[in-house]
Design an enzyme around this catalytic site. Sequence first.
Site, PDB file in Angstrom:
ATOM      1  N   GLU A   1       7.560 -25.519 -13.868  1.00 39.80           N
ATOM      2  CA  GLU A   1       6.768 -25.810 -12.681  1.00 39.80           C
ATOM      3  C   GLU A   1       5.771 -24.691 -12.384  1.00 39.80           C
ATOM      4  OE1 GLU A   1       8.606 -28.541  -9.740  1.00 39.80           O
ATOM      5  OE2 GLU A   1      10.264 -27.155  -9.983  1.00 39.80           O
ATOM      6  N   HIS A   2       5.134 -24.274 -13.442  1.00 40.75           N
ATOM      7  CA  HIS A   2       4.015 -23.351 -13.266  1.00 40.75           C
ATOM      8  C   HIS A   2       3.105 -23.499 -14.482  1.00 40.75           C
ATOM      9  CE1 HIS A   2       7.031 -20.799 -15.462  1.00 40.75           C
ATOM     10  NE2 HIS A   2       5.971 -20.643 -16.229  1.00 40.75           N
TER      11      HIS A   2
END
Lengths: 316, 316, 316, 316, 316, 316
Positions: B227-228
């Site tokens: 999630e980045h």
Amino acid sequence: MNDAYFHPQALCASTNVGAGTRVWAFANVLPGARIGRECNICDGVFVENDVVVGDRVTVKCGVQLWDGVTIEDDVFIGPNATFTNDPFPRSKVYPESFARTVVRAGASIGANSTILPGVEIGTGAMVGAGAVVTRSVPPNAIVVGNPARVTGYVADKADAGVPLGDDVVRSPGGMALGVGGASLHDLHVAKDPRGELSVGEFGRELPFAPARYFLVYNVPGRAVRGEHAHKECAQFMICVHGSCGVLLDDGRSRREITLDRPSRGVYMPPMIWGTQYRYSSDAVLLVFASHHYDTEDYIRSYDEFLKIVAGEPMPA
Amino acid sequence: MNDAYFHPQALCASTNVGAGTRVWAFANVLPGARIGRECNICDGVFVENDVVVGDRVTVKCGVQLWDGVTIEDDVFIGPNATFTNDPFPRSKVYPESFARTVVRAGASIGANSTILPGVEIGTGAMVGAGAVVTRSVPPNAIVVGNPARVTGYVADKADAGVPLGDDVVRSPGGMALGVGGASLHDLHVAKDPRGELSVGEFGRELPFAPARYFLVYNVPGRAVRGEHAHKECAQFMICVHGSCGVLLDDGRSRREITLDRPSRGVYMPPMIWGTQYRYSSDAVLLVFASHHYDTEDYIRSYDEFLKIVAGEPMPA
Amino acid sequence: MNDAYFHPQALCASTNVGAGTRVWAFANVLPGARIGRECNICDGVFVENDVVVGDRVTVKCGVQLWDGVTIEDDVFIGPNATFTNDPFPRSKVYPESFARTVVRAGASIGANSTILPGVEIGTGAMVGAGAVVTRSVPPNAIVVGNPARVTGYVADKADAGVPLGDDVVRSPGGMALGVGGASLHDLHVAKDPRGELSVGEFGRELPFAPARYFLVYNVPGRAVRGEHAHKECAQFMICVHGSCGVLLDDGRSRREITLDRPSRGVYMPPMIWGTQYRYSSDAVLLVFASHHYDTEDYIRSYDEFLKIVAGEPMPA
Amino acid sequence: MNDAYFHPQALCASTNVGAGTRVWAFANVLPGARIGRECNICDGVFVENDVVVGDRVTVKCGVQLWDGVTIEDDVFIGPNATFTNDPFPRSKVYPESFARTVVRAGASIGANSTILPGVEIGTGAMVGAGAVVTRSVPPNAIVVGNPARVTGYVADKADAGVPLGDDVVRSPGGMALGVGGASLHDLHVAKDPRGELSVGEFGRELPFAPARYFLVYNVPGRAVRGEHAHKECAQFMICVHGSCGVLLDDGRSRREITLDRPSRGVYMPPMIWGTQYRYSSDAVLLVFASHHYDTEDYIRSYDEFLKIVAGEPMPA
Amino acid sequence: MNDAYFHPQALCASTNVGAGTRVWAFANVLPGARIGRECNICDGVFVENDVVVGDRVTVKCGVQLWDGVTIEDDVFIGPNATFTNDPFPRSKVYPESFARTVVRAGASIGANSTILPGVEIGTGAMVGAGAVVTRSVPPNAIVVGNPARVTGYVADKADAGVPLGDDVVRSPGGMALGVGGASLHDLHVAKDPRGELSVGEFGRELPFAPARYFLVYNVPGRAVRGEHAHKECAQFMICVHGSCGVLLDDGRSRREITLDRPSRGVYMPPMIWGTQYRYSSDAVLLVFASHHYDTEDYIRSYDEFLKIVAGEPMPA
Amino acid sequence: MNDAYFHPQALCASTNVGAGTRVWAFANVLPGARIGRECNICDGVFVENDVVVGDRVTVKCGVQLWDGVTIEDDVFIGPNATFTNDPFPRSKVYPESFARTVVRAGASIGANSTILPGVEIGTGAMVGAGAVVTRSVPPNAIVVGNPARVTGYVADKADAGVPLGDDVVRSPGGMALGVGGASLHDLHVAKDPRGELSVGEFGRELPFAPARYFLVYNVPGRAVRGEHAHKECAQFMICVHGSCGVLLDDGRSRREITLDRPSRGVYMPPMIWGTQYRYSSDAVLLVFASHHYDTEDYIRSYDEFLKIVAGEPMPA
């Protein structure tokens, strides 16, 4: 053939028996056999023709050495240990040639063990009493059971291969293992509710930048891997799932490490004879190598490795 | 406040309702609430004071929006979906401040679902009907169940995140995935009776030399990691034991890959939003990174990532 | 529209409400809705236009009936039960047509349950309170949980579907089950140190010679199979590994049998509505059929089956 | 009925509403209902006739209180929480009497939860948002999920029921737990290659000589056992296989201990309310009791226990 | 007793030694023993009185043949192989009669193996080196280990019993196996989300209509079943759960098939010697038989089977 | 040395051979050996110097008795059974002293078994053919396999150690086992949906009040525990998880009980030789003892126990 002793009840047709060797009652040595010096051939031993026995070998009662068997120097063969030379024997059916079995220097064959045809028992290996040896035994390995499997390695007499406990302190440069320049590394772990993360930076925690990685997995429990040394290539090993045992041997001392967590690595510089075994069924071993693959970089014979370490010149 | 429609049986004390918005029978909007344009506030909906609702939002019957709830543009809230703002409610006992719940732009909240206090529902996410959402939902994620867990991601409309089958051809440079420059790599495997060995050479099969590796393991089944995006750092991922799902998103299209064997890797160049989830309990994910760790290299907000991809200027 | 009662606080634009029906406070019925006789529409219920409600239906507080929902006669809908009509809702995005949801005659929908779009709730079925129904529910089935799964069937009132215990006496002709001519058979087992052997001779222990066998396996735990009757074909079922539940229904009474050993079989003559469910993950169901496969021999609608059993003429 | 507030859009036919209570828009209270003082009855709440509500109760929007529901003082009922009163509802079929549901003083009912008919929610219990409560909830228990199960107990505010870690020091007299005279005991373990042996001598390590032992096993994972106090009898508990949680409550403070090894015991003197739960599937709990079984020695009602602890006189 | 050779150091009191047989040094043959022609009795072998040895038998060094042992023609007995004749020996305690051990024609007994009293080693069987044989060995079986278990069968020399791979093409009439008229059948499978269904129609995919079925299950891993042929009855076998090995032998060639899926069947016409073994612990074998049970239809002796196949007349 | 018989081909230099003993062909007894009366020393047996053999011992062909081996009276040694006296043999390397191996009176050593150095084979024990004995064998135990493990105990001839079936009637005072005053007790079980509870009251169902309890767990499968008797202390044993075998022996008869449920106990009064073995991996054995721990109360030698039971005076 002077100096050898023959019991009055012994039979010996061979003229090739070394000085100091004794052959005892009810033993029978056929004419083609060659036996070295200072051997002890006990009661009831039978030695066929195509057999070579080195120096200082002990053969206890009830053993037969069949055509095709070679016994190197300093080997011990326990009572009733049984050799074979035909993998699929049928009466009156003979193979074109007999399987050749070799017992390397300094090995011991346990009492009442069974040696299947064609195997090689490595230098210094120890076959347990009652074992049934169905495949070759690595140098210095200890094998027991039916079928025999490697359960350990003969320990270095000085330091001894005591496995390291959980109390290894995490140190940037790793902990020296006393085997060549090998070291043990406990790497940083970050843990949070989403799981664990172990990390290593090349050239920092890890002593070299890798040219290659490989993953070893689906290894049968009794398989033994490695069994070679590298001339130039260094390795760094992490068992990222499950566990395995890593044996390091610099030709002078040996040490065994259990790798059982993603955050523990072993650095193995060149000129270490490395062996991996006791893989758990779910083991995945990650290896970083400092060089690309080069078949010339491998030393695959332990005896050759010992010679190089000892500074002996290699044959061209 | 012209152009908004109010059913005769509706109650609305707020003067902050946008044009085109309709408020239906038995709904009750308190004076502090702010509601955007072209919204649809259905029968029996209750809106407290400390509430902000964006444009083009649909709120179906039986829903209450409590103090602390923010609904961004284009959100759909199904019938009887239930919000909360106190994690440990007791009658007549009030928290110092209410937990804040945010539903990001374009998300949908399924019918009769329950949203625990303080969570954020990510951009474009889809909360299934009847789900009980106990933690924040990533952008574009689909969650269902009690408690809700991520079961997939909203697929790219054009290509769609169809998982790749077993029929991926092994190709030296990998197979392009149609998401930025990401590619799928099937690596060489050698198999013999002693097990399997998968190998990759850096700069050859793998597109870069790593500065760092990390291992992710012991991940709870419902955890979502990653999630980045990275600005500079490339990654190469292999699930060396067990399996996990890897979602790649370049801001324009998305694709999901299942990593389930030591010989399959995914190359993820910079500026890809990466998410990993559906970890099996025994999964170990090996990641090679092209750069050392640098906290400045991370983009941790999906909305910010979308803006950068779209070429919008970032605030200083 | 005489005889229907409307609370003063109710809204009702439809003129299609049957005699004896009552509509309570804060309810809102749109003009297109059709509601039968003697219904009870409680406080706060919302009924859209494209909705048909049968006779004697109860709709408790907090329920909405959306476009696309059909409720047959004698249905009970518990408080806050929530219907849906769009499987992937987005605000201001409308499907070409709404999914159609049908609740068959006599079914009950539990309090606060959620009904996903497009499912059919079978005749007499019972949806448990709080259940999230993601797929169609068979006639008479009881479903609970999130997602909902079949946990049983509504029992026959007279005899009741009590599972048979271990005390069933082994009898050559089988034990009558009181459902049509169905019978339970315990077959001969021979056991010795080499394992167990269960045997059946066709035309002797088994009531017919088979024209066909089939094996059902790898059935997901929540799957329901069968759900049809045969006009001519008889079947004999044995769960040869694992276990499953077999429901027999002759249109008048129902009975459930657990098959959990290779030596227990159920004979199911024609004109029995048969259902199998509660498969263990390792279940293998062996079925002998008296006829070759013939698609004309199947009755696949329970409602049609009931009509045939009741002697009603079928449409040409 | 002075001092109560009624919103102009509220309906209230009951004259039995306490001072300080407010009834909001679109709520509907039928004439038979009795509601205490300082309650908050929010928008759209429906209260039937055979309903009793205590003082200081909060009922959020979208809730119905059906005939048969009793709400004691200080209860919180979250939005869209749904009660029921018929375990097997059919339209137009009414049970002889409605199941009675009781929510004890100080309990909270989470948003959008579902309460099956006939259950009792214990004093101070906390029903999680979205939970589906299918059986009674013990005092102070926290339940979540569908179906709801006990996942913990509301902690004592002062000390808090933090589970003890592994670092408990072994002390002859045990470690005081701060709940009555209860104590935790780590017993002596002898370990050798033949296994482990844990031992306790009565009257030495264990504070009493037992008159009785019992073993508890095969406990379903969600079962809760104990839930009583003894007037005279002391107990000593060891979980000899698997693990379970033990909650001790002296009416003033509570503490939870995890028993997970044969060498850890808990001493529970008389007048402690004991609860055991979170049994692992393989748990075996060994209990020594200081007295023979005597049904008169049991206090089975938590509310009664609280009164005795508080020194209130008991009814004859 | 002309033509037999005796080493000068051999002892032989028997006058029943066949022509061409040689008896070597330190061997000792007691007067009651009968030894056939062209045998080789090696150094140190001991032969008691109640012993019969056939023609062309090899007995290697260190073997004893005790009272009660019968060795048929063409048997090979490896070095130090050890026979026994008392299952529970105590010094000076003698059984009423010695257990009888029979080694059938053409079998081989591996080096250093141990043969428990009373077993029969079947025609052509192969006992592995070091094996401990605790129960009878089927004809042609290969046994190894302690205790010995069947790991395979001696392959047909011409075609060899190579197991069939997954690449068997599904063909209506099955694939001929080259052993009598036996054939392998891959049956139709229908797969959908509710599970898998495999089907066979009798007289179509299956070559006969069954008179009987039986199910074999709970078979210990080392058990060997079948070991008979039928004169008239045909069989069709499917392993519907787990797996097992099926050996087919028409007296001229042998072939082994692994059955490991519900959709794979083997047709075994009459006059095939069938053996099933290597059952997985969860195996269920379904067998269809073309005839009802008839004890007269069985041929239970492999030697008798071979004679019938060879066209020899059977004794009345 | 009158009365002993020597075959003309036997060699015997010892003058210490008892009357009635026979030494057969090719045997070789060295001068230091001592052999008792009525022994049978078969063909090819070799007896070294530091060896003691009792009376009525049978040594079959192919056996060697090395320095350090002691054989008590009435022992049977099967053919090719192999003794050892150096745990880590190397040729020409001799231990300071040889390990001592003792075979106690009445034991039997199976054919072709292997006895590792330094073990003791207990009185009356039975070593199975082909076994590899790596640790000492308890009195009367039966061991088989490689490595050898205890699989049972030699049964009492009169009553025989037949395990008790499930049909034991529950009786207050327990069921007498015919071994001293030992008894079997089936205790009360209460079962309800929350699990099972087994209970015993001391002084009522259990015959004594305990001074001590202990728990035995994590026992390796092949471990044997107990192997002692108490002079004063009584015990009551319950296997509360998993299972184990309990052997009771009063010096006259023996009986074995399988404990496999929390509700079954064995009462073992003083002066019973108790042995526990065959522990399942998850076994937890709960023992109540009537006395505190007292090392003086233990009898740890079976031979000493037999003498006390027989009323022999003990040495001071």
